[in-house]
Scaffold this motif. Structure first.
Motif, mmCIF file in Angstrom:
data_model
loop_
_atom_site.group_PDB
_atom_site.id
_atom_site.type_symbol
_atom_site.label_atom_id
_atom_site.label_comp_id
_atom_site.label_asym_id
_atom_site.label_seq_id
_atom_site.Cartn_x
_atom_site.Cartn_y
_atom_site.Cartn_z
ATOM 1 N N SER A 142 0.830 -1.069 -0.144
ATOM 2 C CA SER A 142 0.008 -0.187 0.027
ATOM 3 C C SER A 142 1.072 1.339 -0.089
ATOM 4 C CB SER A 142 -0.831 -0.358 1.151
ATOM 5 O OG SER A 142 -0.133 -0.098 2.448
ATOM 6 N N LEU A 145 0.600 4.656 -2.024
ATOM 7 C CA LEU A 145 -0.420 5.677 -1.950
ATOM 8 C C LEU A 145 0.125 7.126 -1.267
ATOM 9 C CD1 LEU A 145 -3.543 6.769 -1.593
ATOM 10 C CD2 LEU A 145 -3.536 5.614 0.440
ATOM 11 N N ALA A 149 0.834 10.559 -3.103
ATOM 12 C CA ALA A 149 0.448 11.761 -2.227
ATOM 13 C C ALA A 149 1.462 13.086 -2.254
ATOM 14 C CB ALA A 149 -0.131 11.575 -0.877
ATOM 15 N N ARG A 182 -6.569 4.906 -6.013
ATOM 16 C CA ARG A 182 -7.858 5.057 -5.144
ATOM 17 C C ARG A 182 -8.037 3.584 -4.763
ATOM 18 N NH1 ARG A 182 -11.230 9.039 -9.558
ATOM 19 N NH2 ARG A 182 -10.636 10.707 -8.823
ATOM 20 N N LYS A 185 -6.829 1.170 0.126
ATOM 21 C CA LYS A 185 -7.502 1.914 1.290
ATOM 22 C C LYS A 185 -6.698 2.478 2.270
ATOM 23 C CE LYS A 185 -10.861 0.379 4.837
ATOM 24 N NZ LYS A 185 -11.589 1.684 4.607
ATOM 25 N N ALA A 186 -6.863 3.597 2.527
ATOM 26 C CA ALA A 186 -5.996 4.437 3.379
ATOM 27 C C ALA A 186 -6.396 3.736 4.862
ATOM 28 C CB ALA A 186 -6.133 5.838 3.599
ATOM 29 N N TRP A 191 -2.850 8.713 7.228
ATOM 30 C CA TRP A 191 -2.959 8.327 5.779
ATOM 31 C C TRP A 191 -4.135 8.797 5.091
ATOM 32 C CZ3 TRP A 191 -0.826 3.458 3.090
ATOM 33 C CH2 TRP A 191 0.397 2.989 3.323
ATOM 34 N N SER A 195 -4.831 10.133 0.502
ATOM 35 C CA SER A 195 -6.101 10.231 -0.504
ATOM 36 C C SER A 195 -6.412 11.406 -0.601
ATOM 37 C CB SER A 195 -7.287 9.119 -0.072
ATOM 38 O OG SER A 195 -6.787 7.899 0.171
ATOM 39 N N GLU A 199 -6.929 13.970 -4.117
ATOM 40 C CA GLU A 199 -8.074 14.563 -4.689
ATOM 41 C C GLU A 199 -7.957 15.868 -5.054
ATOM 42 O OE1 GLU A 199 -10.234 12.372 -6.078
ATOM 43 O OE2 GLU A 199 -9.113 10.669 -5.647
ATOM 44 N N TRP A 209 -12.358 14.441 -9.916
ATOM 45 C CA TRP A 209 -12.063 14.265 -8.656
ATOM 46 C C TRP A 209 -13.033 13.684 -7.668
ATOM 47 C CZ3 TRP A 209 -13.579 17.532 -4.315
ATOM 48 C CH2 TRP A 209 -14.699 18.386 -4.564
ATOM 49 N N PRO A 213 -13.128 11.185 -0.234
ATOM 50 C CA PRO A 213 -11.775 11.228 0.588
ATOM 51 C C PRO A 213 -11.467 12.353 1.288
ATOM 52 C CG PRO A 213 -11.548 10.163 -1.544
ATOM 53 C CD PRO A 213 -12.878 10.924 -1.515
#
Length: 418
Positions: A142, A145, A149, A182, A185-186, A191, A195, A199, A209, A213
């Motif tokens: 993960s 993500l 960001a 996307r 999952k945060a 975290w 997300s 966006e 967008w 989130p």
């Protein structure tokens, strides 16, 4: 012998007699050069940190050349995550300086070179045909993500010189890569902001967008507020620097984009900003007279990223009234000298090594690899202010702890109740 010549010759003769060789003479003469001013020092240090990442990536040679040092008990698929870590984090800190754009100064020529390489690096990172095409999926871990960001945050910080000067093809490939995140999952902690900032970046640049989130992140972070500027990293409070590594800078910038685009309430942005101003005051007070600060909490190898929130308030001309820009510059420069001049900070090829003040792998958490270390660039955000700004042009001033420990006048400190 002419008296003036004799006076000038004595010290040179002494040097020559001591060193005896042309090589030694040149070394001694170089040592007599005046030290660079604070801005030149910090610009050159930022370039030193960033250039291995940016230059190799711009040539499609990052994965072939970057070390993959990992912390003890590291358990991630390092080659699937560390390259995006290095690039996304580097961009997050480098972007404000690049956003100043080209000019005819010596510094401007350095910036032109880095701008050219960075635009090429972005294209290499998101082009599926590139040898350095980066992993924007959660297939292996993960972690992407997080660093997607930071990449998004960097682009928010340089809308004209980076995003605005990418080709339409590269812009679309960036969007595609970020949208693919996307699927990850945060976790229910800082975290949620990863997300949200992605966006917010899509919103800022006119891409499709998703509001959910962002609304979730803002609600959660506000619910986790513990008082006197500090947010919990999740429901519980942790005594570390994650309020500066992630929480406050990303929260403020997400809310700022929402207000700019007419999608958010100005009151929320202003509240988050006021809290970050108070947090910045606390950070400034933590710099000792010697340029050190408490080594506490996890992710300490992020080094001076502990001061990202302070640097961001300086960049935005939002420092608390009781703190002058000049004293912040002097404090952060002192910190940078203590950290980055420590032997072992860089390897022989110029890459950062795991540690806090030198090479200290044992201080790292289990998720730390070479790429993780480049979050330190966010401690340099104030380089996005032009050289003429008082932050850089004003006379040196002692910071709070330096004044306090020398017996000088220091105003009393107060908490906030909002």
């Amino acid at each position: 012998m002419d008296r003036r010549f004799f006076i000038k010759a004595i010290p040179m003769a002494g040097v020559a007699g001591t060193l005896g060789t042309d090589k030694g003479m040149l070394k001694a003469m170089a040592a007599e050069k005046p030290a660079p001013d604070d801005r030149t020092y910090n610009v050159d240090l930022l370039i030193r940190i960033c250039k291995p990442v940016i230059s190799r990536l711009s040539e499609g040679k990052l994965t072939a050349s970057m070390p993959t040092e990992v912390a003890p008990n590291y358990a991630k698929p390092v080659t699937k995550v560390t390259y995006l870590e290095a690039f996304g984090r580097t961009l997050a800190g480098l972007a404000p300086w690049l956003e100043l754009g080209p000019d005819n100064t010596v510094e401007g020529s350095k910036r032109i070179e880095m701008l050219t390489m960075t635009r090429k690096a972005i294209a290499m990172a998101v082009d599926p045909a590139s040898p350095d095409y980066m992993n924007f999926t959660g297939k292996f871990d993960s972690q992407p993500l997080v660093d997607g960001a930071f990449l998004a945050h960097g682009l928010i910080r340089a809308p004209k010189e980076l995003w605005g000067k990418l080709t339409p093809t590269t812009q679309q490939q960036v969007i595609d890569g970020l949208i693919s995140l996307r699927s990850i999952k945060a976790f229910t902690n800082n975290w949620v902001l990863f997300s949200a900032i992605i966006e917010a970046m899509l919103l800022k640049f006119g891409a499709a967008w998703d509001r959910k989130p962002i609304d979730l992140a803002v609600q959660k972070i506000m619910d986790w507020y513990k008082g006197d500027s500090m947010y919990g990293d999740g429901a519980h409070f942790h005594y570390d620097y994650y309020n500066s590594f992630v929480i406050q800078p990303m929260l403020v910038d997400v809310l700022k984009v929402m207000v700019e685009k007419g999608e958010g309430e100005k009151e929320n942005y202003e509240l988050a900003l006021k809290r970050m101003q108070r947090y910045s005051a606390i950070l400034e007070r933590q710099v000792s007279p010697e340029g050190t600060f408490p080594v506490v909490g996890r992710s300490i190898p992020y080094r001076n990223a502990a001061f990202q929130a302070l640097a961001q308030t300086a960049l935005e001309h939002k420092l608390p009234e009781e703190i002058s820009p000049e004293q912040v510059r002097c404090a952060l420069t002192a910190v940078n000298k203590r950290i980055f001049e420590a032997p072992g900070t860089f390897d022989k090829q110029g890459w950062l090594q795991i540690g806090f003040c030198g090479h200290q792998p044992e201080i790292a958490d289990v998720y730390t690899s070479t790429g993780s270390l480049y979050l330190c660039t966010t401690g340099f955000l104030a380089l996005g202010l032009p050289a003429q700004d008082p932050f850089w042009s004003g006379a040196a001033q002692p910071w709070t702890a330096k004044k306090a420990w020398s017996g000088a006048m220091v105003k009393k400190d107060h908490s906030i109740d909002y």
